[in-house]
Design an enzyme around this catalytic site. Structure first.
Site, PDB file in Angstrom:
ATOM      1  N   LYS A   1       0.847  -1.198   0.000  1.00 51.46           N
ATOM      2  CA  LYS A   1       0.000   0.000   0.000  1.00 51.46           C
ATOM      3  C   LYS A   1       0.888   1.257   0.000  1.00 51.46           C
ATOM      4  O   LYS A   1       2.102   1.174   0.227  1.00 51.46           O
ATOM      5  CB  LYS A   1      -0.937  -0.069   1.211  1.00 51.46           C
ATOM      6  CG  LYS A   1      -1.935  -1.246   1.127  1.00 51.46           C
ATOM      7  CD  LYS A   1      -2.796  -1.361   2.373  1.00 51.46           C
ATOM      8  CE  LYS A   1      -3.791  -2.513   2.255  1.00 51.46           C
ATOM      9  NZ  LYS A   1      -4.635  -2.653   3.481  1.00 51.46           N
TER      10      LYS A   1
ATOM     11  N   TYR B   1     -11.908  -3.087  -3.324  1.00 48.35           N
ATOM     12  CA  TYR B   1     -12.504  -3.241  -1.991  1.00 48.35           C
ATOM     13  C   TYR B   1     -14.036  -3.190  -2.039  1.00 48.35           C
ATOM     14  O   TYR B   1     -14.672  -2.822  -1.043  1.00 48.35           O
ATOM     15  CB  TYR B   1     -11.957  -2.168  -1.044  1.00 48.35           C
ATOM     16  CG  TYR B   1     -10.555  -2.470  -0.533  1.00 48.35           C
ATOM     17  CD1 TYR B   1     -10.282  -3.635   0.176  1.00 48.35           C
ATOM     18  CD2 TYR B   1      -9.508  -1.573  -0.750  1.00 48.35           C
ATOM     19  CE1 TYR B   1      -9.001  -3.905   0.659  1.00 48.35           C
ATOM     20  CE2 TYR B   1      -8.225  -1.838  -0.276  1.00 48.35           C
ATOM     21  CZ  TYR B   1      -7.990  -3.014   0.436  1.00 48.35           C
ATOM     22  OH  TYR B   1      -6.722  -3.275   0.916  1.00 48.35           O
TER      23      TYR B   1
ATOM     24  N   ASN C   1      -1.913   0.032   7.178  1.00 48.15           N
ATOM     25  CA  ASN C   1      -1.349  -1.271   7.558  1.00 48.15           C
ATOM     26  C   ASN C   1      -0.489  -1.921   6.470  1.00 48.15           C
ATOM     27  O   ASN C   1      -0.325  -3.138   6.426  1.00 48.15           O
ATOM     28  CB  ASN C   1      -2.456  -2.208   8.063  1.00 48.15           C
ATOM     29  CG  ASN C   1      -3.514  -2.500   7.016  1.00 48.15           C
ATOM     30  OD1 ASN C   1      -3.437  -2.006   5.889  1.00 48.15           O
ATOM     31  ND2 ASN C   1      -4.492  -3.302   7.380  1.00 48.15           N
TER      32      ASN C   1
ATOM     33  N   HIS D   1      -1.609  -5.488   1.449  1.00 50.04           N
ATOM     34  CA  HIS D   1      -2.821  -6.272   1.211  1.00 50.04           C
ATOM     35  C   HIS D   1      -2.444  -7.676   0.766  1.00 50.04           C
ATOM     36  O   HIS D   1      -1.491  -7.846   0.002  1.00 50.04           O
ATOM     37  CB  HIS D   1      -3.670  -5.644   0.097  1.00 50.04           C
ATOM     38  CG  HIS D   1      -4.654  -6.605  -0.513  1.00 50.04           C
ATOM     39  ND1 HIS D   1      -5.865  -6.880   0.060  1.00 50.04           N
ATOM     40  CD2 HIS D   1      -4.574  -7.392  -1.615  1.00 50.04           C
ATOM     41  CE1 HIS D   1      -6.497  -7.785  -0.683  1.00 50.04           C
ATOM     42  NE2 HIS D   1      -5.736  -8.115  -1.702  1.00 50.04           N
TER      43      HIS D   1
ATOM     44  N   GLU E   1      -8.745 -10.711  -8.120  1.00 53.19           N
ATOM     45  CA  GLU E   1      -7.880  -9.546  -7.915  1.00 53.19           C
ATOM     46  C   GLU E   1      -6.743  -9.516  -8.934  1.00 53.19           C
ATOM     47  O   GLU E   1      -6.383  -8.449  -9.437  1.00 53.19           O
ATOM     48  CB  GLU E   1      -7.338  -9.563  -6.480  1.00 53.19           C
ATOM     49  CG  GLU E   1      -8.428  -9.277  -5.456  1.00 53.19           C
ATOM     50  CD  GLU E   1      -8.017  -9.539  -4.015  1.00 53.19           C
ATOM     51  OE1 GLU E   1      -8.862  -9.364  -3.124  1.00 53.19           O
ATOM     52  OE2 GLU E   1      -6.861  -9.933  -3.772  1.00 53.19           O
TER      53      GLU E   1
END
Ligand code: ATP
Ligand code: MG
Length: 137
Positions: A9, A49, A112, A115, A126
C-alpha cells in the site's frame, strides 16, 4: 499452482518497505510472477474493496489506497494465499504478532502497509483486476 495478489500500500512504498516485504515472501519459498509500481485510480480502488463498500471506513480506505503509488504483485506457490495472510499478520496491526509484516511495521489499521488476498477465488479475481486475464492460469 496457487497464486495470491499481494499489494504494498502507499505507506509501505513511501516508507521504503518494498525490498523488505519482497524478501520475506522470497525467503519463505514463494515465486514472484508479476510486479508493477502503479498509481491507483479511485474506481480501481473501489472495485478492489467493493465487498467493503457499506463499511463506515470505506471512503477513508479508498482515499488511503489512492494516496500514492502501490506495488502490485502476483506471488505463486504452495498455500500462498493462506500462508501469505500469515506472513502479513492480522488486519489491525495492534493485534498482529511480532514477526509478521504488520506486526513489525505498523500500528494503525488505516495504514497497515500491505494487502493479501483472503481466498483462492478472490485472488484470481484480484489478479484479473490488477493485471488482466492473461496472467490468470
Ligand atoms: P486487506 O484486504 O487490505 O489485505 P484484510 O483482509 O486484513 O486487509 P479487510 O477486512 O479486507 O482486512 O479490510 C481491508 C482494509 O480496510 C484493511 O486492510 C484496512 O486497511 C481497512 N480497514 C479494515 N477495518 C478497518 C477499520 N475498522 N477501520 C479503518 N480501516 C479498516
Ligand atoms: Mg481483505
Amino acid at each position: 499452482t496457487e497464486q495470491s495478489y499481494i499489494m504494498i500500500k502507499p505507506d509501505g512504498v513511501q516508507r521504503g518497505l518494498v525490498g523488505e516485504i519482497i524478501k520475506r515472501f522470497e525467503q519463505r519459498g514463494y515465486t514472484l510472477r508479476a510486479l508493477k509500481l502503479q498509481s491507483v485510480e479511485r474506481a480501481q480502488a473501489e472495485k478492489h474493496y467493493a465487498d467493503l463498500s457499506s463499511k463506515p471506513f470505506f471512503p477513508a480506505l479508498v482515499d488511503y489506497i489512492i494516496s500514492g503509488p502501490v506495488v502490485a504483485m502476483v506471488w505463486e506457490g504452495k498455500g500462498v494465499v493462506a500462508t501469505g495472510r500469515k506472513i502479513i499478520g492480522a488486519t489491525n496491526p495492534l493485534a498482529s504478532e511480532p514477526g509478521t509484516i504488520r506486526g513489525d511495521f505498523a500500528i494503525e489499521v488505516g495504514r497497515n502497509v500491505i494487502h493479501g488476498s483472503d481466498t483462492v477465488e478472490n485472488a484470481q479475481k484480484e489478479i484479473a483486476l490488477w493485471f488482466g486475464e492473461s496472467l490468470v492460469d
